[in-house]
Write a protein that holds these residues in place. Structure first.
Motif, PDB file in Angstrom:
ATOM      1  N   CYS A 116       0.816  -1.206   0.000  1.00 26.25           N
ATOM      2  CA  CYS A 116       0.000   0.000   0.000  1.00 26.25           C
ATOM      3  C   CYS A 116       0.859   1.268   0.000  1.00 26.25           C
ATOM      4  O   CYS A 116       0.356   2.364  -0.188  1.00 26.25           O
ATOM      5  CB  CYS A 116      -0.894   0.000   1.235  1.00 26.25           C
ATOM      6  SG  CYS A 116       0.060  -0.040   2.761  1.00 26.25           S
ATOM      7  N   ASN A 118       2.451   2.279   2.658  1.00 24.96           N
ATOM      8  CA  ASN A 118       2.574   2.666   4.065  1.00 24.96           C
ATOM      9  C   ASN A 118       3.739   1.871   4.686  1.00 24.96           C
ATOM     10  O   ASN A 118       3.681   0.639   4.726  1.00 24.96           O
ATOM     11  CB  ASN A 118       1.244   2.343   4.764  1.00 24.96           C
ATOM     12  CG  ASN A 118       1.187   2.874   6.179  1.00 24.96           C
ATOM     13  OD1 ASN A 118       2.211   3.213   6.761  1.00 24.96           O
ATOM     14  ND2 ASN A 118      -0.014   2.942   6.726  1.00 24.96           N
ATOM     15  N   CYS A 121       3.199  -1.133   7.084  1.00 25.28           N
ATOM     16  CA  CYS A 121       2.427  -2.313   6.665  1.00 25.28           C
ATOM     17  C   CYS A 121       3.330  -3.325   5.958  1.00 25.28           C
ATOM     18  O   CYS A 121       4.198  -2.938   5.196  1.00 25.28           O
ATOM     19  CB  CYS A 121       1.305  -1.908   5.712  1.00 25.28           C
ATOM     20  SG  CYS A 121       0.055  -0.874   6.483  1.00 25.28           S
ATOM     21  N   CYS A 136      -5.133  -2.977   1.253  1.00 24.21           N
ATOM     22  CA  CYS A 136      -4.170  -3.450   2.250  1.00 24.21           C
ATOM     23  C   CYS A 136      -4.909  -4.096   3.416  1.00 24.21           C
ATOM     24  O   CYS A 136      -5.799  -3.472   3.994  1.00 24.21           O
ATOM     25  CB  CYS A 136      -3.326  -2.281   2.749  1.00 24.21           C
ATOM     26  SG  CYS A 136      -2.245  -2.717   4.116  1.00 24.21           S
ATOM     27  N   CYS A 139      -4.188  -1.589   6.646  1.00 23.49           N
ATOM     28  CA  CYS A 139      -4.708  -0.221   6.756  1.00 23.49           C
ATOM     29  C   CYS A 139      -5.860   0.087   5.802  1.00 23.49           C
ATOM     30  O   CYS A 139      -6.505   1.136   5.926  1.00 23.49           O
ATOM     31  CB  CYS A 139      -3.575   0.792   6.562  1.00 23.49           C
ATOM     32  SG  CYS A 139      -3.023   0.905   4.845  1.00 23.49           S
TER      33      CYS A 139
HETATM   34 ZN   LIG Z   1      -1.323  -0.657   4.428  1.00 22.56          ZN
END
Ligand SMILES: [Zn+2]
Length: 168
Positions: A116, A118, A121, A136, A139
């Motif tokens: 994603c 992030n 993650c 994801c 998240c």
């Molecule tokens: Zn994520």
């Protein structure tokens, strides 16, 4: 010696810490030492020397010979280094590492990865991405295809390096 001293001591350290290194050094100075000889040379307690020797013996770094003392009738054990087996030990370790790398390489080759963006993650596989409809699982943000060409190339390089070392 078929392996360098440095290699020998680092294996001794992994298996037996600083005392392990002392025991190996004592055996290097004097082959066919008894537990008592090693204890005197290293100032390490006899029981601890014995434990370390058994540990090294289990990993085939040392070998022992048994004699019967003519006067007391008791058995005497003499210990010596087995440098060829140290070599075999290293060879075995490399084979294990090679197998792990090859398994990982195959996994990377066979799977598509998604992320994603992030940083906290984890990346997910195509199978997981399908289940979450490319969101994801951590998240909920949209997933993007990750390029793993660099990882695959890195793993391929490592695998061929270790293979070369094993064949040398
Ligand atoms: Zn994520």
């Amino acid at each position: 010696m078929t392996v360098s001293e440095e290699t020998l001591y680092s294996i001794a350290n992994v298996l037996g810490g600083e005392q392990g290194v002392e025991v190996i050094k004592a055996l290097k100075d004097k082959q066919d030492s008894t537990v008592e000889d090693i204890s005197t040379a290293t100032k390490i307690q006899i029981n601890d020397v014995r434990k370390l020797l058994y540990k090294f013996y289990n990993h085939s770094l040392v070998t022992s010979k048994r004699f019967r003392d003519k006067e007391t009738g008791w058995f005497i054990f003499q210990w010596r280094l087995q440098p060829e087996l140290v070599e075999a030990y290293i060879h075995g370790m490399k084979q294990k590492i090679l197998k792990k790398l090859e398994t990982r390489l195959e996994f990377e080759r066979l799977h598509e990865f998604y992320h994603c963006g992030n940083p906290t993650c984890p990346k997910t596989t195509f199978e997981v991405a399908m289940e979450t409809v490319f969101r994801c699982p951590t998240c909920g943000e949209p997933l993007h295809r990750l390029d793993n060409v660099e990882i695959v190339e890195f793993l391929e390089k490592k695998v061929s390096e270790i293979k070369e070392e094993l064949e040398a």
